[in-house]
Design a protein around this motif. Structure first.
Motif, PDB file in Angstrom:
ATOM      1  N   HIS A  10       0.817  -1.215   0.000  1.00 28.60           N
ATOM      2  CA  HIS A  10       0.000   0.000   0.000  1.00 28.60           C
ATOM      3  C   HIS A  10       0.857   1.275   0.000  1.00 28.60           C
ATOM      4  O   HIS A  10       0.635   2.181  -0.805  1.00 28.60           O
ATOM      5  CB  HIS A  10      -0.941  -0.009   1.205  1.00 28.60           C
ATOM      6  CG  HIS A  10      -1.748   1.241   1.334  1.00 28.60           C
ATOM      7  ND1 HIS A  10      -2.737   1.573   0.446  1.00 28.60           N
ATOM      8  CD2 HIS A  10      -1.699   2.247   2.239  1.00 28.60           C
ATOM      9  CE1 HIS A  10      -3.269   2.717   0.799  1.00 28.60           C
ATOM     10  NE2 HIS A  10      -2.661   3.160   1.885  1.00 28.60           N
ATOM     11  N   LEU A  13       2.539   1.879  -3.351  1.00 26.48           N
ATOM     12  CA  LEU A  13       1.604   2.408  -4.339  1.00 26.48           C
ATOM     13  C   LEU A  13       1.302   3.884  -4.081  1.00 26.48           C
ATOM     14  O   LEU A  13       1.186   4.668  -5.029  1.00 26.48           O
ATOM     15  CB  LEU A  13       0.309   1.599  -4.336  1.00 26.48           C
ATOM     16  CG  LEU A  13       0.414   0.157  -4.819  1.00 26.48           C
ATOM     17  CD1 LEU A  13      -0.924  -0.553  -4.668  1.00 26.48           C
ATOM     18  CD2 LEU A  13       0.903   0.087  -6.251  1.00 26.48           C
ATOM     19  N   ASP A  19      -3.655   4.554  -7.167  1.00 28.71           N
ATOM     20  CA  ASP A  19      -4.804   4.181  -6.354  1.00 28.71           C
ATOM     21  C   ASP A  19      -5.130   2.712  -6.582  1.00 28.71           C
ATOM     22  O   ASP A  19      -4.981   2.201  -7.696  1.00 28.71           O
ATOM     23  CB  ASP A  19      -6.036   5.012  -6.721  1.00 28.71           C
ATOM     24  CG  ASP A  19      -5.876   6.472  -6.335  1.00 28.71           C
ATOM     25  OD1 ASP A  19      -5.169   6.749  -5.347  1.00 28.71           O
ATOM     26  OD2 ASP A  19      -6.463   7.334  -7.025  1.00 28.71           O
ATOM     27  N   TYR A  20      -5.609   2.083  -5.540  1.00 27.61           N
ATOM     28  CA  TYR A  20      -6.051   0.696  -5.640  1.00 27.61           C
ATOM     29  C   TYR A  20      -7.390   0.602  -4.935  1.00 27.61           C
ATOM     30  O   TYR A  20      -7.520   0.998  -3.781  1.00 27.61           O
ATOM     31  CB  TYR A  20      -5.032  -0.254  -4.988  1.00 27.61           C
ATOM     32  CG  TYR A  20      -5.449  -1.693  -5.050  1.00 27.61           C
ATOM     33  CD1 TYR A  20      -5.274  -2.442  -6.197  1.00 27.61           C
ATOM     34  CD2 TYR A  20      -6.033  -2.314  -3.945  1.00 27.61           C
ATOM     35  CE1 TYR A  20      -5.658  -3.766  -6.268  1.00 27.61           C
ATOM     36  CE2 TYR A  20      -6.413  -3.650  -4.009  1.00 27.61           C
ATOM     37  CZ  TYR A  20      -6.231  -4.367  -5.169  1.00 27.61           C
ATOM     38  OH  TYR A  20      -6.611  -5.679  -5.234  1.00 27.61           O
ATOM     39  N   GLU A  21      -8.383   0.104  -5.645  1.00 27.29           N
ATOM     40  CA  GLU A  21      -9.710   0.011  -5.071  1.00 27.29           C
ATOM     41  C   GLU A  21     -10.210  -1.417  -5.133  1.00 27.29           C
ATOM     42  O   GLU A  21      -9.955  -2.126  -6.102  1.00 27.29           O
ATOM     43  CB  GLU A  21     -10.678   0.914  -5.825  1.00 27.29           C
ATOM     44  CG  GLU A  21     -10.330   2.384  -5.719  1.00 27.29           C
ATOM     45  CD  GLU A  21     -11.311   3.270  -6.443  1.00 27.29           C
ATOM     46  OE1 GLU A  21     -12.492   2.890  -6.547  1.00 27.29           O
ATOM     47  OE2 GLU A  21     -10.884   4.338  -6.898  1.00 27.29           O
ATOM     48  N   PHE A  35      -2.750  -4.850  -1.607  1.00 29.19           N
ATOM     49  CA  PHE A  35      -2.477  -3.528  -2.165  1.00 29.19           C
ATOM     50  C   PHE A  35      -3.182  -2.380  -1.460  1.00 29.19           C
ATOM     51  O   PHE A  35      -2.753  -1.250  -1.562  1.00 29.19           O
ATOM     52  CB  PHE A  35      -2.840  -3.498  -3.651  1.00 29.19           C
ATOM     53  CG  PHE A  35      -2.034  -4.457  -4.476  1.00 29.19           C
ATOM     54  CD1 PHE A  35      -0.672  -4.278  -4.643  1.00 29.19           C
ATOM     55  CD2 PHE A  35      -2.637  -5.551  -5.066  1.00 29.19           C
ATOM     56  CE1 PHE A  35       0.073  -5.159  -5.398  1.00 29.19           C
ATOM     57  CE2 PHE A  35      -1.901  -6.438  -5.821  1.00 29.19           C
ATOM     58  CZ  PHE A  35      -0.545  -6.248  -5.982  1.00 29.19           C
TER      59      PHE A  35
END
Length: 149
Positions: A10, A13, A19-21, A35
């Motif tokens: 995380h 990134l 962004d990671y959703e 992530f």
């Protein structure tokens, strides 16, 4: 054993402005993620889930393997075949073929089949052959052959 290890990228990134959703249905569908940002509540839920699985394992062994020393086997270790037999976690060791041949005598065996795994080259050859056949069929449909005597 019951264990969960999850690397977390995380912060990496975030530094890369990525962004990671994750979209889920249900509050506890995904408690920990590789992530996304993991929370204390998610960690606690995951730990509780692990404890439940461990308790279910020890209850199952306690109910169905009364001669097994639970303190010795419920340590989170993995027991390979001979060790599991020695610790009385299993009754015997045999291959699936041996099991089916044994059951065949007393049970109605509906179907057993075995297909050897094909090499990649063989699979590609079959695929290429099918492709060539399709191309040839299309060409023949566009250019019918006529035969005369």
């Amino acid at each position: 054993g019951v264990v969960a290890e999850i690397p977390n990228a995380h912060r990496l990134l975030q530094r890369a402005d990525i962004d990671y959703e994750v979209l889920t249905a249900g509050e506890y569908k995904r408690t920990m993620t590789v992530f996304g940002e993991n929370t204390d509540a998610g960690r606690e839920k995951m730990q509780n889930d692990l404890e439940v699985m461990h308790r279910l394992f020890t209850q199952h062994i306690g109910e169905h393997r009364r001669n097994v020393n639970l303190e010795e086997v419920a340590t989170g270790e993995v027991w390979c075949a001979r060790d599991a037999l020695e610790k009385q976690l299993v009754d015997e060791l045999k291959t699936s073929d041996d099991y089916l041949l044994e059951k065949y005598k007393d049970c109605k065996l509906l179907k057993v089949s075995y297909r050897p795994r094909q090499s990649l080259g063989a699979r590609l050859g079959i695929t290429a052959g099918m492709g060539i056949g399709r191309v040839l069929t299309q060409w023949l449909n566009k250019h019918p052959l006529s035969f005369t005597r």
